[in-house]
Design a protein around this motif. Sequence first.
Motif, PDB file in Angstrom:
ATOM      1  N   THR A 187      72.660  37.174  25.018  1.00 37.06           N
ATOM      2  CA  THR A 187      71.339  37.736  25.318  1.00 37.06           C
ATOM      3  C   THR A 187      71.010  37.680  26.810  1.00 37.06           C
ATOM      4  O   THR A 187      70.110  38.399  27.268  1.00 37.06           O
ATOM      5  N   PHE A 188      71.748  36.865  27.593  1.00 34.46           N
ATOM      6  CA  PHE A 188      71.530  36.869  29.043  1.00 34.46           C
ATOM      7  C   PHE A 188      71.852  38.237  29.646  1.00 34.46           C
ATOM      8  O   PHE A 188      71.375  38.581  30.730  1.00 34.46           O
ATOM      9  N   LEU A 189      72.636  39.046  28.916  1.00 34.47           N
ATOM     10  CA  LEU A 189      72.954  40.390  29.403  1.00 34.47           C
ATOM     11  C   LEU A 189      71.728  41.300  29.399  1.00 34.47           C
ATOM     12  O   LEU A 189      71.749  42.358  30.029  1.00 34.47           O
ATOM     13  N   LEU A 190      70.677  40.912  28.698  1.00 35.61           N
ATOM     14  CA  LEU A 190      69.450  41.711  28.704  1.00 35.61           C
ATOM     15  C   LEU A 190      68.842  41.789  30.094  1.00 35.61           C
ATOM     16  O   LEU A 190      68.047  42.683  30.385  1.00 35.61           O
ATOM     17  N   ARG A 191      69.211  40.842  30.966  1.00 33.79           N
ATOM     18  CA  ARG A 191      68.708  40.861  32.344  1.00 33.79           C
ATOM     19  C   ARG A 191      69.552  41.747  33.256  1.00 33.79           C
ATOM     20  O   ARG A 191      69.195  41.932  34.413  1.00 33.79           O
ATOM     21  N   THR A 192      70.660  42.271  32.742  1.00 36.27           N
ATOM     22  CA  THR A 192      71.522  43.136  33.551  1.00 36.27           C
ATOM     23  C   THR A 192      70.893  44.520  33.681  1.00 36.27           C
ATOM     24  O   THR A 192      70.595  45.161  32.668  1.00 36.27           O
ATOM     25  N   PRO A 193      70.679  45.010  34.906  1.00 33.60           N
ATOM     26  CA  PRO A 193      70.050  46.333  35.074  1.00 33.60           C
ATOM     27  C   PRO A 193      70.894  47.447  34.462  1.00 33.60           C
ATOM     28  O   PRO A 193      72.126  47.393  34.477  1.00 33.60           O
ATOM     29  N   LYS A 194      70.192  48.457  33.933  1.00 36.72           N
ATOM     30  CA  LYS A 194      70.843  49.641  33.376  1.00 36.72           C
ATOM     31  C   LYS A 194      70.573  50.846  34.273  1.00 36.72           C
ATOM     32  O   LYS A 194      69.426  51.109  34.642  1.00 36.72           O
ATOM     33  N   ILE A 195      71.626  51.558  34.609  1.00 34.18           N
ATOM     34  CA  ILE A 195      71.493  52.872  35.237  1.00 34.18           C
ATOM     35  C   ILE A 195      71.676  53.898  34.124  1.00 34.18           C
ATOM     36  O   ILE A 195      72.766  54.028  33.557  1.00 34.18           O
ATOM     37  N   ILE A 196      70.610  54.595  33.771  1.00 31.24           N
ATOM     38  CA  ILE A 196      70.653  55.545  32.651  1.00 31.24           C
ATOM     39  C   ILE A 196      70.776  56.963  33.212  1.00 31.24           C
ATOM     40  O   ILE A 196      69.884  57.456  33.910  1.00 31.24           O
ATOM     41  N   LEU A 197      71.894  57.608  32.910  1.00 28.60           N
ATOM     42  CA  LEU A 197      72.149  58.959  33.408  1.00 28.60           C
ATOM     43  C   LEU A 197      71.644  59.988  32.405  1.00 28.60           C
ATOM     44  O   LEU A 197      71.857  59.854  31.200  1.00 28.60           O
ATOM     45  N   GLY A 198      70.985  61.005  32.927  1.00 28.87           N
ATOM     46  CA  GLY A 198      70.504  62.094  32.094  1.00 28.87           C
ATOM     47  C   GLY A 198      71.297  63.357  32.358  1.00 28.87           C
ATOM     48  O   GLY A 198      72.332  63.349  33.023  1.00 28.87           O
ATOM     49  N   VAL A 199      70.812  64.470  31.820  1.00 29.32           N
ATOM     50  CA  VAL A 199      71.484  65.753  32.036  1.00 29.32           C
ATOM     51  C   VAL A 199      71.316  66.167  33.487  1.00 29.32           C
ATOM     52  O   VAL A 199      70.415  65.713  34.198  1.00 29.32           O
ATOM     53  N   LEU A 200      72.196  67.062  33.947  1.00 28.73           N
ATOM     54  CA  LEU A 200      72.140  67.523  35.326  1.00 28.73           C
ATOM     55  C   LEU A 200      70.842  68.286  35.601  1.00 28.73           C
ATOM     56  O   LEU A 200      70.347  69.024  34.750  1.00 28.73           O
ATOM     57  N   ASN A 201      70.332  68.126  36.794  1.00 36.05           N
ATOM     58  CA  ASN A 201      69.119  68.799  37.220  1.00 36.05           C
ATOM     59  C   ASN A 201      69.397  70.292  37.440  1.00 36.05           C
ATOM     60  O   ASN A 201      70.332  70.662  38.152  1.00 36.05           O
ATOM     61  N   LYS A 202      68.573  71.143  36.815  1.00 34.14           N
ATOM     62  CA  LYS A 202      68.812  72.594  36.899  1.00 34.14           C
ATOM     63  C   LYS A 202      68.736  73.128  38.325  1.00 34.14           C
ATOM     64  O   LYS A 202      69.502  74.005  38.716  1.00 34.14           O
ATOM     65  N   ASP A 203      67.805  72.609  39.113  1.00 37.21           N
ATOM     66  CA  ASP A 203      67.681  73.080  40.495  1.00 37.21           C
ATOM     67  C   ASP A 203      68.927  72.752  41.301  1.00 37.21           C
ATOM     68  O   ASP A 203      69.388  73.555  42.119  1.00 37.21           O
ATOM     69  N   LEU A 204      69.500  71.549  41.069  1.00 39.26           N
ATOM     70  CA  LEU A 204      70.727  71.179  41.768  1.00 39.26           C
ATOM     71  C   LEU A 204      71.898  72.051  41.331  1.00 39.26           C
ATOM     72  O   LEU A 204      72.735  72.443  42.150  1.00 39.26           O
ATOM     73  N   ILE A 205      71.954  72.354  40.031  1.00 43.45           N
ATOM     74  CA  ILE A 205      73.019  73.230  39.531  1.00 43.45           C
ATOM     75  C   ILE A 205      72.901  74.610  40.174  1.00 43.45           C
ATOM     76  O   ILE A 205      73.892  75.196  40.634  1.00 43.45           O
ATOM     77  N   LYS A 206      71.680  75.144  40.218  1.00 39.06           N
ATOM     78  CA  LYS A 206      71.457  76.471  40.802  1.00 39.06           C
ATOM     79  C   LYS A 206      71.878  76.508  42.262  1.00 39.06           C
ATOM     80  O   LYS A 206      72.581  77.418  42.709  1.00 39.06           O
ATOM     81  N   ARG A 207      71.473  75.482  43.018  1.00 43.98           N
ATOM     82  CA  ARG A 207      71.814  75.428  44.439  1.00 43.98           C
ATOM     83  C   ARG A 207      73.334  75.331  44.615  1.00 43.98           C
ATOM     84  O   ARG A 207      73.906  75.934  45.518  1.00 43.98           O
ATOM     85  N   ASN A 208      73.998  74.588  43.723  1.00 42.50           N
ATOM     86  CA  ASN A 208      75.443  74.440  43.812  1.00 42.50           C
ATOM     87  C   ASN A 208      76.148  75.763  43.541  1.00 42.50           C
ATOM     88  O   ASN A 208      77.104  76.128  44.231  1.00 42.50           O
ATOM     89  N   TYR A 209      75.684  76.495  42.524  1.00 45.45           N
ATOM     90  CA  TYR A 209      76.258  77.811  42.237  1.00 45.45           C
ATOM     91  C   TYR A 209      76.065  78.759  43.425  1.00 45.45           C
ATOM     92  O   TYR A 209      76.942  79.560  43.762  1.00 45.45           O
ATOM     93  N   GLN A 210      74.900  78.701  44.053  1.00 45.11           N
ATOM     94  CA  GLN A 210      74.635  79.564  45.201  1.00 45.11           C
ATOM     95  C   GLN A 210      75.626  79.286  46.333  1.00 45.11           C
ATOM     96  O   GLN A 210      76.106  80.209  46.998  1.00 45.11           O
ATOM     97  N   GLU A 211      75.944  78.017  46.533  1.00 44.92           N
ATOM     98  CA  GLU A 211      76.896  77.662  47.590  1.00 44.92           C
ATOM     99  C   GLU A 211      78.313  78.095  47.227  1.00 44.92           C
ATOM    100  O   GLU A 211      79.050  78.628  48.062  1.00 44.92           O
ATOM    101  N   ILE A 212      78.700  77.886  45.959  1.00 43.98           N
ATOM    102  CA  ILE A 212      80.060  78.203  45.532  1.00 43.98           C
ATOM    103  C   ILE A 212      80.335  79.699  45.599  1.00 43.98           C
ATOM    104  O   ILE A 212      81.375  80.146  46.099  1.00 43.98           O
ATOM    105  N   PHE A 213      79.376  80.497  45.123  1.00 45.75           N
ATOM    106  CA  PHE A 213      79.581  81.936  45.026  1.00 45.75           C
ATOM    107  C   PHE A 213      78.889  82.720  46.148  1.00 45.75           C
ATOM    108  O   PHE A 213      78.790  83.942  46.091  1.00 45.75           O
ATOM    109  N   ASN A 214      78.424  81.984  47.163  1.00 46.81           N
ATOM    110  CA  ASN A 214      77.800  82.610  48.333  1.00 46.81           C
ATOM    111  C   ASN A 214      76.672  83.553  47.929  1.00 46.81           C
ATOM    112  O   ASN A 214      76.589  84.705  48.346  1.00 46.81           O
ATOM    113  N   ILE A 215      75.765  83.054  47.089  1.00 48.07           N
ATOM    114  CA  ILE A 215      74.616  83.819  46.619  1.00 48.07           C
ATOM    115  C   ILE A 215      73.422  83.491  47.503  1.00 48.07           C
ATOM    116  O   ILE A 215      73.091  82.320  47.712  1.00 48.07           O
ATOM    117  N   ALA A 216      72.787  84.501  48.057  1.00 47.04           N
ATOM    118  CA  ALA A 216      71.641  84.280  48.937  1.00 47.04           C
ATOM    119  C   ALA A 216      70.482  83.683  48.150  1.00 47.04           C
ATOM    120  O   ALA A 216      70.334  83.914  46.945  1.00 47.04           O
TER     121      ALA A 216
END
Length: 230
Positions: A187-216
């Motif tokens: 139970t001492f592990l309950l004090r261990t911090p958790k980094i909880i990852l969620g789904v990718l951010n849509k704005d970041l995905i959009k910006r990444n696609y714009q860079e990859i495919f050179n979209i203005a």
Amino acid sequence: PFSRTFGIKPLSFIENKKEINQIINDFNSDFPLSYSYFITGLRGTGKTVLLTSISKELAKKDNWIVVDINPERSILEQVAGGILSNNFVKKNFIKKEFSFSFHGLGLSIEGDNPVSDIVSLVKKMLEILKKHNKKLLICIDEVSNTENIRTFVLDYQIFLRSEYKIYLLMTGLNNNVTSLQNHKNLTFLLRTPKIILGVLNKDLIKRNYQEIFNIADDENLLLIDTKDLK
């Protein structure tokens, strides 16, 4: 561009810089908030990739030794083997009289009396690392509530109480991590911090696609969730 083989950093990768910096800065601190972290989240959210990014970054530092662990095998044996495989350790710690075996034979290091078990051997190694201002990071991917993991975590707690510079980074599905934390002896592990990852951010995905495919920026780029296609 975001499809990836399990655990391999893809060519196009939206990095979790906040989480990476949080853990690295804490581990590098003279007075860490925690010597261990869980990285958890749904499947495919990048837990293994985040662990790999952090371990590779710390492995570049002269004062860090990083050991990757297979949770299905004897963990302390892997820790000892990982320490011994480090070039600095091989050059400075291993003497001619050093003998080493995991299977019933006596163990000795730097001419000291033989060490009779793997826990004592790892302790001796950690003492030497501490003396030389070296930190040890142990990385375990996909932990769950198994005897292997439980036994190691109890040993790890003993090492921490002895003030060795040993750090632990673990990934796992949230239900597996919770089951491990709630075990009656851990139970001492309950004090261990958790980094909880969620789904990718849509704005970041959009910006990444714009860079990859050179979209203005002013061109239309529509992102559709697969659930919207049902």
